[in-house]
Structures are given as C-alpha cells and as structure tokens.
Design an enzyme around this catalytic site. Structure first.
Site, PDB file in Angstrom:
ATOM      1  N   LYS A  68      36.198  36.460  35.639  1.00  0.00           N
ATOM      2  CA  LYS A  68      37.561  36.761  35.185  1.00  0.00           C
ATOM      3  C   LYS A  68      37.653  38.178  34.621  1.00  0.00           C
ATOM      4  CE  LYS A  68      37.679  33.090  32.535  1.00  0.00           C
ATOM      5  NZ  LYS A  68      36.411  32.436  32.985  1.00  0.00           N
ATOM      6  N   THR A  69      36.686  38.556  33.794  1.00  0.00           N
ATOM      7  CA  THR A  69      36.690  39.911  33.234  1.00  0.00           C
ATOM      8  C   THR A  69      36.486  40.948  34.337  1.00  0.00           C
ATOM      9  OG1 THR A  69      35.798  39.083  31.138  1.00  0.00           O
ATOM     10  CG2 THR A  69      35.589  41.442  31.565  1.00  0.00           C
ATOM     11  N   ASP A 113      41.117  38.379  26.727  1.00  0.00           N
ATOM     12  CA  ASP A 113      40.194  37.296  27.050  1.00  0.00           C
ATOM     13  C   ASP A 113      40.447  36.116  26.111  1.00  0.00           C
ATOM     14  OD1 ASP A 113      38.194  36.002  28.380  1.00  0.00           O
ATOM     15  OD2 ASP A 113      36.551  37.058  27.389  1.00  0.00           O
ATOM     16  N   THR A 162      39.514  29.831  29.673  1.00  0.00           N
ATOM     17  CA  THR A 162      38.692  28.731  30.175  1.00  0.00           C
ATOM     18  C   THR A 162      39.390  27.396  29.954  1.00  0.00           C
ATOM     19  OG1 THR A 162      37.550  28.603  28.039  1.00  0.00           O
ATOM     20  CG2 THR A 162      36.547  29.974  29.745  1.00  0.00           C
ATOM     21  N   ARG A 221      27.155  34.789  36.672  1.00  0.00           N
ATOM     22  CA  ARG A 221      26.557  35.320  35.441  1.00  0.00           C
ATOM     23  C   ARG A 221      25.172  34.722  35.214  1.00  0.00           C
ATOM     24  NH1 ARG A 221      30.061  34.297  30.351  1.00  0.00           N
ATOM     25  NH2 ARG A 221      31.344  35.915  31.335  1.00  0.00           N
TER      26      ARG A 221
END
Length: 343
Positions: A68-69, A113, A162, A221
């Site tokens: 997302k980032t 975020d 999330t 990640r």
C-alpha cells in the site's frame, strides 16, 4: 534518491530501512502481481494526466506488507509531484491535520497510513478538505470562537488501511477510487525474490528462490525479509549462494516452517491443541497462554492461521481444525468441536 544507491558496493552499509526502500518498485510496470488494481489505478492516473488535473482520492486496503505504501509512492512519482507522508495515529487533533493541509502545494499527494485510526475531529476536517479543498480553522474558545475558512490547493489524498470496515461511510464515500490488495501467490513471490536478489547482488538458484517464496505467507515484505536473512546465512555458513539447501537450513534456523508458520503461529496452535484440547477458547486466554498481547495474536497470527485452515473463529471462541492437529503431529479428539473441517 534511494534508487541510485548501489547496494552491492563493498563500502556501502545501508541500514535495513534504506535497503527496504531500495527494493520497492518505482513504477506501476515494476509492480509484480495485483494486476487488477494496477490496471485500474493506471487508468485513473493516465486520465488525470490527460485532463491535467490532480487524480481522484485513492483508498488502498488490505493486509500489512502487500504494497500500500509502495503504491502511494508510485502515484506521486507517476504524477510527478511530492509525496507527504503521515499516519492516522499521529493525527490526534484537528490542528495536526490543518497544519499538514495548509502546507500542501497544488497537486501534492498526501498519504495517510492506517487512516482508520485518525481522531474523530481530524476525520471531520478531512471530509471538507477532500470535497471542497478548504478547512475551517477555529480561533478562540467558547462562545467567542470564530471559524475562519482557509482555502487549500487541489491535492490527492491516498489513504491506506488494514481495517477498511472501521472507516466511517462518509469518509469512504469521498474516495474516488478504492483498491483492495490481495495476498500474492507463490509464482509472484518467486519473481519478487529474484528481483530483490538481483538488486541486492545475492547469487540465488531457482530452487532457493522458490523455497523462500513458498514460506513467505503470500506477502512481499516477508519475502524480502526472509531473503535478507537467508543471504546472511549464505554469507556466514556457506559460499554466499542461496541454494535450496541453504534456504532450507536458514529458514529452519529462523523457525519459519515449510508452510510459513513462525514461532508465534506455532505457539498459538500448540497452546490451543495441547493446553485447551483444541478449544473453543477465548482470544484473551489464548494470548495469555502464549505470552503475547491480545492484539498481536488477533492481527498478526490469526489471519494467516485462518487463511491456512488451521484455526476457526466460532461464537464460543477459537477452535483448532483437524489440519492444525495434523500439522503438529497430534491426534485430534474423536468427537467435539476441535475436529471442525475434518477431511
């Protein structure tokens, strides 16, 4: 800029954050997986460029670690404007958000975020900013307080969460595009591991990359983190090349099993089966049994265990499935709820 960093240079010793940033894709074309979101987002950005206007506000949802980032950074890069970053927990007062919004320039991308964790006061200010590109700054207190409207230039808001269900409806409705990121399959993670190994200058065999990908829980990640740990093992205890044998030995050392379960996952299953007979057991009790916070068990371990079919949520509590008993090498009870989903 991070993409000019030579991670393979002998005298380069960047920290983990710099390395992680360098491994991020920088354009939509470099992103692996998430094909539907990429296509939809690419259309939104291209249309905005043709109209010479700031793109619509974008909401990105999905589990942690899926990009997302990274997509927020790509949006700013594709449009060619600066990216301003903040987080929901940091916006505890409306004044915090007002200070950020008043410093934006025309077309800037503002990334928030964990947007679902914003304070209610900041949320209400954001409604007006996203829709009318203005904020009301309150001067004074009590009956003498005065609201002064402050115009802000058009900008693009990118929110990441999330927990999309925790966003209030009025805030969700103000996003022109909503994209939900899904977990990656092993083939996509294999490509990501190969790409990251190339950027890090790590020799890797196809079998070694496949082993890392298969234990990465569908999350880029985690794949990149495991690759760095396997690289360390290969440099210290092998010849530097990540082979199947090296990857297998390294991941076993770091307690990541063949299905991607780590120490916490196995502790949850072990407590559920050995101490509580497979359940049902309450989340708080389960968290105490493994020595972790309730939120850690609920948000870190549970989603993956449920997705793998090892754990079920019931009205009475958490229950181990037949697959969980088999994975631990135990025999499930002959009857009762712990044998849910028997095959």
């Amino acid at each position: 800029m991070t993409h000019d960093l030579d991670l393979t240079a002998p005298d380069a010793e960047p920290d983990e954050r710099v390395i992680e940033a360098a491994l991020r894709p920088r354009t939509l074309d470099e992103v692996v997986g998430q094909q539907r979101v990429r296509d939809q987002l690419g259309l939104v950005l291209e249309a905005a460029r043709l109209r010479e206007r700031a793109p619509d506000h974008v909401l990105l949802s999905g589990p942690p670690g899926l990009g997302k980032t990274t997509l927020a950074m790509i949006i700013a890069a594709e449009v060619g404007v600066p990216l301003r970053l903040t987080s929901g927990p940091a916006l505890t007062h409306a004044g915090d958000l007002a200070a950020i919004l008043s410093g934006l320039n025309h077309g800037d991308v503002l990334f928030v975020d964990e947007i679902h964790r914003m304070s209610r006061a900041a949320e209400e200010m954001l409604y007006l900013a996203m829709e009318d590109f203005r904020v009301d700054v309150v001067i004074g207190k009590g009956p003498g307080a005065t609201a002064i409207p402050l115009e802000i230039p058009p900008f693009t808001m990118v929110g990441a969460t999330t927990r999309a269900g925790l966003l209030p409806g009025p805030l969700r409705d103000r996003f022109g595009f909503t994209g939900h990121l899904e977990f990656y399959d092993v083939h996509e993670l294999d490509r990501i591991v190969h790409r990251s190994a190339g950027l890090l200058g790590v020799p890797i065999t196809p079998e070694g990359a496949a082993e890392i990908a298969s234990r990465s829980r569908g999350t880029p990640r985690i794949a990149n983190r495991l690759l760095r740990r396997v690289r360390d093992y290969a440099q210290v205890r092998a010849d530097g090349t990540v082979t199947l044998e090296v990857a297998h030995a390294a991941l076993d050392l770091y307690e990541v099993d063949q299905l991607g379960l780590d120490r916490l996952d196995r502790a949850v299953l072990d407590a559920l089966c050995r101490r509580f007979g497979g359940g049902p057991v309450g989340l708080s009790t389960l968290a105490v049994a493994v020595g972790e916070e309730r939120e850690t068990v609920e948000e870190v371990a549970e989603p993956f265990l449920v997705r793998q079919g090892f754990l079920a949520r019931t009205p009475r509590g958490r229950v181990a499935t037949a697959a969980a008993w088999r994975h631990l090498g135990l025999t499930a009870p002959a009857t009762g709820e712990p044998t849910l989903f028997e095959e």
